[in-house]
Design a protein around this motif. Sequence first.
Motif, PDB file in Angstrom:
ATOM      1  N   GLY A  42       0.792  -1.222   0.000  1.00 53.47           N
ATOM      2  CA  GLY A  42       0.000   0.000   0.000  1.00 53.47           C
ATOM      3  C   GLY A  42       0.824   1.272   0.000  1.00 53.47           C
ATOM      4  N   LEU A  43       2.067   1.200  -0.482  1.00 53.73           N
ATOM      5  CA  LEU A  43       2.955   2.373  -0.498  1.00 53.73           C
ATOM      6  C   LEU A  43       2.722   3.175  -1.771  1.00 53.73           C
ATOM      7  CD1 LEU A  43       6.220   0.701   0.844  1.00 53.73           C
ATOM      8  CD2 LEU A  43       4.357   1.805   2.111  1.00 53.73           C
ATOM      9  N   ARG A  44       1.526   3.728  -1.899  1.00 50.95           N
ATOM     10  CA  ARG A  44       1.133   4.438  -3.105  1.00 50.95           C
ATOM     11  C   ARG A  44       1.472   5.924  -2.969  1.00 50.95           C
ATOM     12  NH1 ARG A  44      -2.491   0.529  -1.784  1.00 50.95           N
ATOM     13  NH2 ARG A  44      -2.859  -1.061  -3.359  1.00 50.95           N
ATOM     14  N   PRO A  45       1.387   6.680  -4.046  1.00 50.91           N
ATOM     15  CA  PRO A  45       1.793   8.095  -3.982  1.00 50.91           C
ATOM     16  C   PRO A  45       0.992   8.929  -2.998  1.00 50.91           C
ATOM     17  CG  PRO A  45       1.650   7.341  -6.261  1.00 50.91           C
ATOM     18  CD  PRO A  45       1.089   6.242  -5.421  1.00 50.91           C
ATOM     19  N   ASP A  46      -0.230   8.510  -2.679  1.00 54.98           N
ATOM     20  CA  ASP A  46      -1.044   9.301  -1.740  1.00 54.98           C
ATOM     21  C   ASP A  46      -0.844   8.873  -0.288  1.00 54.98           C
ATOM     22  OD1 ASP A  46      -2.137   6.818  -2.148  1.00 54.98           O
ATOM     23  OD2 ASP A  46      -4.216   7.505  -2.140  1.00 54.98           O
ATOM     24  N   ARG A  47       0.081   7.951  -0.055  1.00 55.53           N
ATOM     25  CA  ARG A  47       0.386   7.515   1.297  1.00 55.53           C
ATOM     26  C   ARG A  47       1.745   8.079   1.727  1.00 55.53           C
ATOM     27  NH1 ARG A  47      -2.667   2.738   1.971  1.00 55.53           N
ATOM     28  NH2 ARG A  47      -4.579   3.024   0.751  1.00 55.53           N
ATOM     29  N   GLY A  48       2.101   7.928   2.964  1.00 56.85           N
ATOM     30  CA  GLY A  48       3.376   8.412   3.473  1.00 56.85           C
ATOM     31  C   GLY A  48       4.530   7.497   3.097  1.00 56.85           C
ATOM     32  N   HIS A  49       5.738   8.049   3.196  1.00 57.71           N
ATOM     33  CA  HIS A  49       6.942   7.267   2.958  1.00 57.71           C
ATOM     34  C   HIS A  49       7.187   6.310   4.124  1.00 57.71           C
ATOM     35  CE1 HIS A  49       7.554  10.820   0.397  1.00 57.71           C
ATOM     36  NE2 HIS A  49       8.331  10.061  -0.356  1.00 57.71           N
ATOM     37  N   VAL A  50       7.856   5.195   3.826  1.00 60.18           N
ATOM     38  CA  VAL A  50       8.286   4.264   4.872  1.00 60.18           C
ATOM     39  C   VAL A  50       9.770   4.019   4.696  1.00 60.18           C
ATOM     40  CG1 VAL A  50       6.031   3.158   4.972  1.00 60.18           C
ATOM     41  CG2 VAL A  50       7.822   2.180   3.520  1.00 60.18           C
ATOM     42  N   LYS A  51      10.416   3.486   5.710  1.00 61.31           N
ATOM     43  CA  LYS A  51      11.833   3.203   5.651  1.00 61.31           C
ATOM     44  C   LYS A  51      12.149   2.228   4.515  1.00 61.31           C
ATOM     45  CE  LYS A  51      13.705   5.482   9.115  1.00 61.31           C
ATOM     46  NZ  LYS A  51      14.777   6.473   8.904  1.00 61.31           N
ATOM     47  N   SER A  52      13.209   2.519   3.811  1.00 62.45           N
ATOM     48  CA  SER A  52      13.602   1.637   2.720  1.00 62.45           C
ATOM     49  C   SER A  52      13.950   0.246   3.227  1.00 62.45           C
ATOM     50  CB  SER A  52      14.802   2.235   1.978  1.00 62.45           C
ATOM     51  OG  SER A  52      14.485   3.494   1.429  1.00 62.45           O
TER      52      SER A  52
END
Length: 833
Positions: free
Chosen positions: A66-76
Motif C-alpha cells: 500500500g505504499l502508493r503516492p497518496d500515502r506516506g513514505h516508509v523506511k527503505s
Amino acid sequence: MARRKTTTPLPDDFEERIVDIDVSSEMRTSFLEYAYSVIYQRALPDARDGLKPVQRRILYSMNEMGLRPDRGHVKSSRVVGEVMGKLHPHGDSPIYDALVRLAQPFSMRLPLIDGHGNFGSLDDMPAAMRYTEARLASAAMLMVQSIEEETVDFRPNYDGREVEPTVLPSAFPNLLVNGATGIAVGMATNMPPHNLGEVVAAARHLLKHPEASLDELMRFVPGPDLPTGGLVIGLDGIRDAYQSGRGTFRMRAKVAIEQVTPRRKGLVVTELPFNVGPERVVTKIRELVQSKKLAGISDLKDLTDRHKGLRLVIEIKNGFIPERILDELYRLTPMEETFGINNVALVDGQPRTLGLRELLQVYVDHRIDVVRRRSAYRKHKREERLHLVEGLIIALLNIDEVIQVIRASDDSAQARARLMEVFDLSETQAVYILDTPLRRLTRFDKLELDREKQTLTDEIAALAALLASETKLRAAVSKELADIAKSYGTPRRTILMESSGQPRSTPAVPLEVPDDPCRVMLSSTGLLARTAGAEPLSGIGDRSNHDVLISVVDSTVRGEIGVVTSHGRLIRVGVIDLPALPPSANPPSLSGGHPVSEYVTLAPGETVVGLGSLNPDGPGLALGTAQGVVKRVVPDYPANREDFEVITLKDGDHVVGVTELTSEDHDLVFITSDAQLLRFPATSVRPQGRPATGMAGIRLDAAAQVIWFGALDPALPSQVVTISGLATAIPGTQTGNAKVSDFADFPAKGRATGGVRAQRFLKGEDVLILAWAGPAPAKAVTDTGRPVDLPDEIGRRDGSGLRLTHPVSALGGALGTTASIPPPPAPDEDPTL
C-alpha cells in the motif's frame, strides 16, 4: 577403559550403486543451468515490462504494502526486508541498489520510486537503507495498474508460500523509456533511455500500421533522450542499433561560451553525458592542467547546487581560443563519452537482441494481451453482477411470496432450495437473496437495480464488442497510451546532432616518429621524462635547475620501461607518453617532466624506488630490501600484464633500491641505518624467477635496516656519501654530519655478512639519515632543489662527518644513481628502524 569398535552389518539384499558420470558433460550441464538462472532470474530485463526480476518484485511488493503516492513514505529497509523475505532471497544489497536506481532521476528518464533522503548522486553513494524512505511514484502505478484483474500470470515464489507476477501490466513502454543495463553469463544488455512521448507515438503508429518500417518509426523516435541531457553526436550508430540491436553513439556535454569575468571568457558546462558526474570531470581537468597536458585554463569552479542544477565554469586564459580548448576537453576528459547499445532482453524466457521495431512489437503485443485479459475479466465480473441483480429484481417483484417461503422453511438450506424451485433461481441468486438485508428491498432500491441492470447490460455489450474486434482492442490500447503521454510526457532533453558517427581522433604515435634510442629519467621530486637521444647524462643540472636523478634507463621512443615500487611491483609505462626534454638540456633539467603519479597508480604507503628495463635479453634487475634481502630477477616478464610482482616480500619488508646490472663484474652494495656498508660480487647472487623471495644480502642488527642499495662498477672512481643524525628527529629538519669517502677504501666481503663501518657517530647521533654510493663527483640538494656543498673526501672510511649548512633531501652522482630521505615510520613502528 578401551572402547570396542563396532560396525553395523549391511543387509543381505544391499546392492552398491556407483554411477559413472562424465565430468565434462556434468560441468557443461551445470554451467548451462547456472548461466540460464543468472540470465532469467537476475541480469536481463523482460522485453514486455522492461524490468529485471528484482525490480519487478520491488514494485509489486510496494504495491501490495500500500505504499502508493497518496500515502506516506516508509523506511527503505522495511521494503527491502519485505522483498527479500517473500520474493527475492539473494541478499539485501542488490535489492536496495535496485530500489535506489529506480528512484534516481539522473538514472531513470521516468523514475518509478519516490525517494525521501539521500539517494546518492553521480559521484556519491546513497545513504544506508535505514536512513532513507520510499514509496511508489505516480509512474509506478501505471506499471501495476489492473494487476488484480488477472491481466498477467502469477507463479509460486522461491519457497512456494507466496505468488509473484511473471510480468507487470506496464501501461507504458518502460524498457525503451527508462533503458536497462545488466551483465549476465556470456551476454550483457545496455539500453539508453528515451522520451516517453516519442516512444508512445511510435507505439501508436505501430498499432495503427502493423507493417510500419523502421524509417517510419524513427520519425517518431529519432534517438535516445538521456536523463542528464547533453548532446548526442552521430546518428548512424543509433540507426544501426535500431536496425540490429547493436550500435554506438557519442555523448557530449552541453557547453556555452560566456564572458565569465570582465576580462576573460569561459566555458560553462550545464549538462554532462549520461552517467558522468561533475566531480569526475573536475578531477580529470585538474590532473591535465597540473601535468601540463592541457594549457589555456586559468581556473575551474563547480557552482552546482540543487536549485540551479549543474554548472561548471572553466575560465580561459587570455590569448587562447575557447573553441580550441573545448575540443581538447572533449578529447581528453569525460565531457565526451561513448555509449554502446546492446538491446538484449528476454522474449518468452529466451534472451534476444532486438531492434527498435521488435522492441515496440513485443510491448504492443503484451499490452494488447493485457487489455484483452482485463476486458474478459471485467466482462465476467459484470456478468456475475448482472446475474445477481436479476435475481434480486425477481425477489423485489415477489417480495411477499419470498418472505412467506423463507418463513415457512425450517433452515437456510431448505429456504435456498425452495427459492430456487419456486422462482426458478440459480443457487448463487438464492444465496444472495438470503444474504441481502430487508432494508434494501424497497421501492427505491428497485429503481436503482433497474438502472444498474441497464448499465451492466450496456457495459457487457461494449466489452463483448471490444473482445470480438482486434481493431477496437488496438484502438483502446492506443487511446490509453495517448492519455499516459499527455499526463507524463516531458520535452526532449538531449539534442541530436548529425555527424559521420566516427569517434574523435585520439593521440597516437605518428608514423614519421622513428624508434630512436633515448633515456628515461626519474628525478628525486618524482618527475618522469625522456631525452631526445642517448647522450651521456649528468646526475644533477646546473645551479638554476637543481635536478637530481633517482634512476636512468636506456630505452627507445616506442618502447616500454618498468617503474619499480617499494611493494615489489613493476608497472609498465610507454616511453612515447613521457615528455621529451629539449636536446640542449645537457646536463638535463626535469622541470618539464610529468609526475610519475600520472602514469602509475600506487597503493597507500607505496612509493616509487626506481626504473628498470623490460628487455628480455638484458641482464635483469637487482633489488635490495629494508630487511637486507637481495634478489636478481630473471627478465622473463609477462607481455600481457600491465603490472606484476618481481619479488615476494616478507611481512613488514619493502624494496629500498633497484638497479639494472649491465655487467657481471659489478659489485652489489648495501648501506644500513647503523652505518654499515657491505659490498660483494654480483656473481654471488644467482638470478631467480619473479615469485622468488630472494636471498640473504646483509646481516643486520636488531635495530637496523637497509637505507640504500645499488650496484657499482669497481673499475670506475666512485664515492660513498653518508649523512648521520638523530633517529627521533623529524625527517627533513636536521642538517646532519656528512662524510664523503672513496669507495675503494671499503673492502669486499662475502654475501650475508655484516659489512664494515662507513661512519663514526658523534655525540647526539645514532643513525644514518641518508646514504649513497656511485660514480664521482657526488652532489646534494634540498627539498626545494637548492644545491648543498658536500665536504671534501677524507682518507679513511670510518671517520666522522662534518656539519652541513642545510638539510639534504637527495644525493646524486654523474650517472644519476641517487638516494633520498625515506618516508617517516608508521605510528606503530620503532622510529629507530
